[in-house]
Write an enzyme that holds these catalytic residues in place. Sequence first.
Site, mmCIF file in Angstrom:
data_model
loop_
_atom_site.group_PDB
_atom_site.id
_atom_site.type_symbol
_atom_site.label_atom_id
_atom_site.label_comp_id
_atom_site.label_asym_id
_atom_site.label_seq_id
_atom_site.Cartn_x
_atom_site.Cartn_y
_atom_site.Cartn_z
ATOM 1 N N VAL A 71 5.054 0.173 5.335
ATOM 2 C CA VAL A 71 5.018 1.372 4.497
ATOM 3 C C VAL A 71 6.269 2.203 4.719
ATOM 4 O O VAL A 71 6.657 2.446 5.870
ATOM 5 C CB VAL A 71 3.794 2.250 4.890
ATOM 6 C CG1 VAL A 71 3.679 3.444 3.960
ATOM 7 C CG2 VAL A 71 2.515 1.440 4.885
ATOM 8 N N CYS A 72 6.895 2.646 3.630
ATOM 9 C CA CYS A 72 7.990 3.622 3.752
ATOM 10 C C CYS A 72 7.746 4.722 2.720
ATOM 11 O O CYS A 72 6.621 4.925 2.287
ATOM 12 C CB CYS A 72 9.344 2.947 3.580
ATOM 13 S SG CYS A 72 9.649 2.390 1.895
ATOM 14 N N ASN A 73 8.790 5.439 2.332
ATOM 15 C CA ASN A 73 8.574 6.560 1.413
ATOM 16 C C ASN A 73 8.276 6.094 -0.014
ATOM 17 O O ASN A 73 7.364 6.591 -0.661
ATOM 18 C CB ASN A 73 9.796 7.487 1.404
ATOM 19 C CG ASN A 73 9.919 8.230 2.728
ATOM 20 O OD1 ASN A 73 8.930 8.747 3.236
ATOM 21 N ND2 ASN A 73 11.103 8.243 3.300
#
Length: 369
Positions: A71-73
């Site tokens: 997960v990232c932005n």
Amino acid sequence: MQEWEITVEELRRSLERGEEIVLLDVRSAEDRREWFIPGSVHRDIYALLKSGDASALQDFSVTAESPVVVVCNRGRTSMVAVELLRKQGIPAVSLRGGMQAWSLAWNLAAVPLGSDGVQVHQVRRTGKGCLSYLVASAGEAAVIDASVEVDVYLELAERGGWRITRVLETHVHADHLSRGRALAEATGATLHLPEQKRVKFGFSPLGNGDLIGVGKATIEVLAVPGHTIESACYLLDGKALFTGDTLFLESVGRPDLASEADRETRERAALLYRSLRRIAELPGETVVLPGHTASPVPFDGNPLMASLREVLDRVQLLALSEDQFVQEILSRIPPPPSNYLEIVRLNEEGASVDDPSVLEAGANRCAVA
Ligand SMILES: [Fe+2]
């Protein structure tokens, strides 16, 4: 690349089923502090991934067979991590759209009220911590502060065999786009808002002391100006109080987020104090069901609720005098949520947007802790 991705809805369902998943958050420590997916592990390697450093996840390993979701932005840097992990033999996938898309994810919890024939379901927007409710009795249902897509409430009502006849808002929201108007349109339900002249669309107004029915249940309106001038709480069968953003389980609402033309924050803080004192006079066993929580909501099916007695014990601010309370509140107000003026404007117009996650991204900041 698509097969290396998982959608928000796929991940949401897996978590709801209780499947073991390793969630790897690769955002910066600062972004993670704002909000995160409960149960996720964090590696502070955002800058390394951005710079193309192939050693960023060298020491990352998984013991079990559990799938790894990165997960990232926005779902781009996580794809870099997925490529690295796959080179290391770990078949990871990336959360499509990242945390911005995750902002729309939700889960459910049933609220046990011990009330004959009345059911309450808490619909939680896990990332933002927005809490909405479906109250059902004798084939009818009311939805309070709808904050996830309309279909979620439609499916919930269909499963229970209830017809949504009323849609209520506790106030004009500043942290999320209300789905109330769209839900009322989709169901033909009556749309209720507290009496005010802020919104530019039709609604059925509710004033202090008004009573409305949902099946065999009765909802009483308590006007509680402060968080916003029009704020209301809804008391269900004298047992449970939907407090909106006026009173949370561990804090109180902030009095500074409304349209710019609204009254002075100081004056609203004093109004909030008087409203909270009125709420405090309700029986201690009244169940408090707030409109928000400060932390991301786990997929554990545990409703976020407490007795009024417990809440009054926890929230020290309520023991202060009015002057002290106002002073404390004004000194503790956190930074405003992102885009709140735009969100207020859209909620006053009753507008809907194609992708609300862009405007609504970020943590909830409706409380003064
Ligand atoms: Fe609010």
